[in-house]
Scaffold this active site. Structure first.
Site, mmCIF file in Angstrom:
data_model
loop_
_atom_site.group_PDB
_atom_site.id
_atom_site.type_symbol
_atom_site.label_atom_id
_atom_site.label_comp_id
_atom_site.label_asym_id
_atom_site.label_seq_id
_atom_site.Cartn_x
_atom_site.Cartn_y
_atom_site.Cartn_z
ATOM 1 N N LYS A 280 0.837 -1.198 0.000
ATOM 2 C CA LYS A 280 0.000 0.000 0.000
ATOM 3 C C LYS A 280 0.874 1.252 0.000
ATOM 4 O O LYS A 280 2.011 1.205 0.461
ATOM 5 C CB LYS A 280 -0.864 0.020 1.280
ATOM 6 C CG LYS A 280 -2.034 -0.926 1.259
ATOM 7 C CD LYS A 280 -2.845 -0.784 2.549
ATOM 8 C CE LYS A 280 -4.017 -1.761 2.579
ATOM 9 N NZ LYS A 280 -5.036 -1.484 1.548
ATOM 10 N N GLU A 352 -6.508 -9.381 0.433
ATOM 11 C CA GLU A 352 -6.191 -10.526 1.294
ATOM 12 C C GLU A 352 -7.339 -10.928 2.210
ATOM 13 O O GLU A 352 -7.425 -12.086 2.618
ATOM 14 C CB GLU A 352 -4.950 -10.200 2.147
ATOM 15 C CG GLU A 352 -5.211 -9.438 3.458
ATOM 16 C CD GLU A 352 -5.825 -8.071 3.261
ATOM 17 O OE1 GLU A 352 -5.667 -7.506 2.165
ATOM 18 O OE2 GLU A 352 -6.491 -7.565 4.187
ATOM 19 N N ARG A 354 -10.508 -11.403 1.734
ATOM 20 C CA ARG A 354 -11.365 -12.466 1.191
ATOM 21 C C ARG A 354 -10.662 -13.816 1.229
ATOM 22 O O ARG A 354 -11.295 -14.857 1.350
ATOM 23 C CB ARG A 354 -11.815 -12.089 -0.227
ATOM 24 C CG ARG A 354 -10.686 -11.944 -1.220
ATOM 25 C CD ARG A 354 -11.070 -11.153 -2.460
ATOM 26 N NE ARG A 354 -11.120 -9.721 -2.204
ATOM 27 C CZ ARG A 354 -11.463 -8.796 -3.107
ATOM 28 N NH1 ARG A 354 -11.819 -9.166 -4.321
ATOM 29 N NH2 ARG A 354 -11.465 -7.523 -2.787
HETATM 30 N N1 BES Z 1 -8.323 -3.687 4.287
HETATM 31 C C1 BES Z 1 -8.429 -3.257 2.953
HETATM 32 C C2 BES Z 1 -9.708 -2.481 2.671
HETATM 33 C C3 BES Z 1 -9.756 -1.085 3.193
HETATM 34 C C4 BES Z 1 -9.084 -0.062 2.557
HETATM 35 C C5 BES Z 1 -10.541 -0.793 4.281
HETATM 36 C C6 BES Z 1 -9.187 1.226 3.048
HETATM 37 C C7 BES Z 1 -10.641 0.491 4.747
HETATM 38 C C8 BES Z 1 -9.963 1.506 4.134
HETATM 39 C C9 BES Z 1 -8.430 -4.450 2.028
HETATM 40 O O1 BES Z 1 -7.654 -5.521 2.426
HETATM 41 C C10 BES Z 1 -7.869 -3.972 0.735
HETATM 42 O O2 BES Z 1 -6.733 -3.641 0.700
HETATM 43 N N2 BES Z 1 -8.700 -3.956 -0.283
HETATM 44 C C11 BES Z 1 -8.326 -3.501 -1.555
HETATM 45 C C12 BES Z 1 -8.890 -4.488 -2.529
HETATM 46 C C13 BES Z 1 -8.374 -4.306 -3.920
HETATM 47 C C14 BES Z 1 -6.908 -4.659 -3.992
HETATM 48 C C15 BES Z 1 -9.192 -5.206 -4.798
HETATM 49 C C16 BES Z 1 -8.908 -2.112 -1.774
HETATM 50 O O3 BES Z 1 -10.015 -1.853 -1.328
HETATM 51 O O4 BES Z 1 -8.221 -1.285 -2.357
HETATM 52 ZN ZN ZN Z 2 -7.334 -5.734 4.388
HETATM 53 MN MN MN Z 3 -5.661 -5.333 1.790
#
Ligand code: BES
Ligand code: ZN
Ligand code: MN
EC number: 3.4.11.1
Length: 501
Positions: A280, A352, A354
């Site tokens: 990230k 991750e 899911r």
């Molecule tokens: N934990 C995150 C989702 C998230 C992001 C929650 C920001 C709250 C605030 C999750 O694991 C994630 O990184 N999701 C990605 C999915 C994508 C790679 C398909 C996302 O939402 O960007």
């Molecule tokens: Zn996450």
């Molecule tokens: Mn994630």
């Protein structure tokens, strides 16, 4: 804090403070009127002079009001009488509690619970008041060496109900609210804990505490060795980059006969989500300590449930794990075999949640559940769609979806349903495996739920995406304790104990 209810008239109260409402423009509520009469117009006089307009949230603290037995009277602006809604009611209560806490009253009798809130009964008003009070007084300071202590903090608050007949309903509302607030506090404490302390082992310890505190709770912890034996290839892959072992806690609450099918709550417990190899960006990455908000919510709901001793069987799962980059970490391109036997092509290691949940969802088949609800900070897309106000609800089972929407409406812990049509499933197609873990840029919350739906065919299932609601960012950063209130309401409803009766 101590809470209770009573039914009395305002002029007879002998307390450190008595709290009554004033509407806009300068209109006394019924109880304020009573005080005004006995004090020979003292209050209406002040209003006439312009000391208080009655705008929502305005406060005016009075001392030594003539002929009044209480030391202080707190006048609280409640806005226009006809416009008083649920949100405003909660805000008014929160502000009142903070004012009381900061102005020396250690005890108060509050008549705001008698205000008319459209469509809401006394049970709701007392319960919301207690929950709002506890929420407002919460602070996470266990890691501060210098704590800010109120000098004469509020210790006890009594909410008034209009008639004696309503006392049992009010008492029940207090009991429910206190149990829910305890659950919310548990949720907040564990969610706010930093990721160097709150790792999967810490989560598991919290689950064990519940076992120690309640006779009818048993907690089992499953480590990586058992996961290996169970074939949880997907869950294990996510945790492989971390030195902290993945641990899944199974909290079993026995409130009914053995043959009564359990409800199962499954919480995403990523104690830190760096994104892994699909790292990230740095800005705000600290907030990914909250990626265990689902597990914290499940833990909180289990705590509230155990406190209420409801006559149902419930199993809570905390799917603890940490997503880190390392030479041992799983990568984009990897193909994983899930516990269900289905294979997944990893296109992004940041999707991750899911991958952890799918194996936990297969695992819970063994409990022959009546229904399964998973709770997860699953997608940034949910924050885009619904913001911080509503939890995303997705379900393939209409009755369960409606039960949850009802619970959210009753508890004020809002949720909004998104569709889960088969049309979206195509976005997960993979050339090499059964499907991918990435649905592309459109409808990210729905495709994530579509992924989970491939693992939940054997029972009634609903999914709560709490990515936008589990915590607040910015200046008031912190866990919200959501969706403990909604989940507990759902459990109360399932036990047939939703109301005052
Ligand atoms: N934990 C995150 C989702 C998230 C992001 C929650 C920001 C709250 C605030 C999750 O694991 C994630 O990184 N999701 C990605 C999915 C994508 C790679 C398909 C996302 O939402 O960007
Ligand atoms: Zn996450
Ligand atoms: Mn994630």
């Amino acid at each position: 804090m101590e809470f209770s209810v009573k039914s009395g008239s305002p002029e007879k109260q002998r307390s450190a403070c008595i709290v009554v409402g004033v509407f806009e423009p300068r209109r006394l509520s019924g109880t304020a009127e009573q005080l005004d009469e006995i004090s020979e117009g003292y209050i209406s006089n002040l209003l006439r002079k312009g000391d208080l307009e009655g705008k929502s949230g305005q406060m005016l603290l009075l001392h030594h009001v003539p002929n009044i037995l209480s030391e202080r009277v707190l006048l609280v602006g409640c806005g226009k009488e006809r416009e008083l809604d649920e949100r405003q009611y909660r805000q008014i209560i929160t502000k009142t509690i903070n004012t009381l806490n900061e102005t020396g009253s250690m005890e108060a009798v509050c008549f705001l619970s008698e205000l008319h809130v459209k469509g809401r009964d006394i049970y709701w008003k007392v319960r919301q008041a207690v929950e709002a009070a506890q929420d407002g007084l919460y602070s996470f300071d266990s890691l501060k060496t210098r704590k800010a202590e109120a000098r004469r903090p509020l210790r006890k608050i009594i909410f008034n109900v209009p008639t004696r007949r309503e006392l049992p309903i009010g008492e029940r509302a207090v009991t429910h609210a206190l149990a829910i607030s305890e659950g919310i506090t548990t949720c907040k404490n564990v969610a706010n804990m930093p990721p160097n302390i709150c790792n999967p082992a810490y989560l598991a310890e919290q689950a064990k505490i519940l076992e120690n505190d309640y006779d009818n709770v048993t907690t089992t912890i499953i480590g990586e060795k058992e996961m290996e034996e169970l074939g949880m290839g997907s869950y294990l892959a996510v945790g492989r980059g971390s030195v902290n072992e993945s641990l899944m806690s199974i909290i079993k609450y026995d409130g009914a006969a053995d043959d009564s099918k359990p409800l199962v709550l499954v919480g995403k417990g990523l104690t830190f989500d760096s994104g892994g190899i699909s790292l990230k960006p740095g800005l705000g990455m600290d907030e990914m300590k909250y990626d265990m908000g689902g597990a914290a919510g499940v833990l909180g709901a289990m705590h509230a449930l155990a406190e209420l001793q409801l006559p149902i069987n419930v199993i809570g799962i905390l799917a603890g794990c940490e997503n880190m980059p390392s030479s041992n970490a799983y990568r984009p391109g990897d193909i994983l075999t899930t516990m269900s036997g289905q294979t997944v092509e990893v296109l992004n290691t940041d999707a991750e949640g899911r991958l952890v949940l799918c194996d936990a969802l297969t695992y819970v088949e063994r409990f022959n559940p009546d229904a399964v609800i998973d709770v997860a900070t699953l997608t940034g897309a949910c924050v885009v769609a619904l913001g911080a106000h509503a939890t995303g609800l997705l379900s393939s089972h209409n009755p369960l979806a409606h039960e949850l929407l009802n619970a959210s409406e009753q508890s004020g812990d809002r949720a909004w349903r998104l569709p889960l049509w088969d049309d979206y499933q195509d976005q997960l197609e993979s050339p090499f495996a059964d499907f991918t873990n990435l649905g592309g840029k459109e409808a990210g919350t729905i495709t994530a739920a579509c992924f989970l739906s491939k693992f939940t065919k054997k029972y009634n299932w609903a999914h709560l995406d709490i990515a936008g609601t589990a915590w607040r960012g910015g200046k008031n950063k912190g866990s919200t304790g959501r969706p403990v209130s909604m989940l507990t309401q759902f459990l109360l409803n399932r036990s047939g104990q939703e109301q005052g009766e």
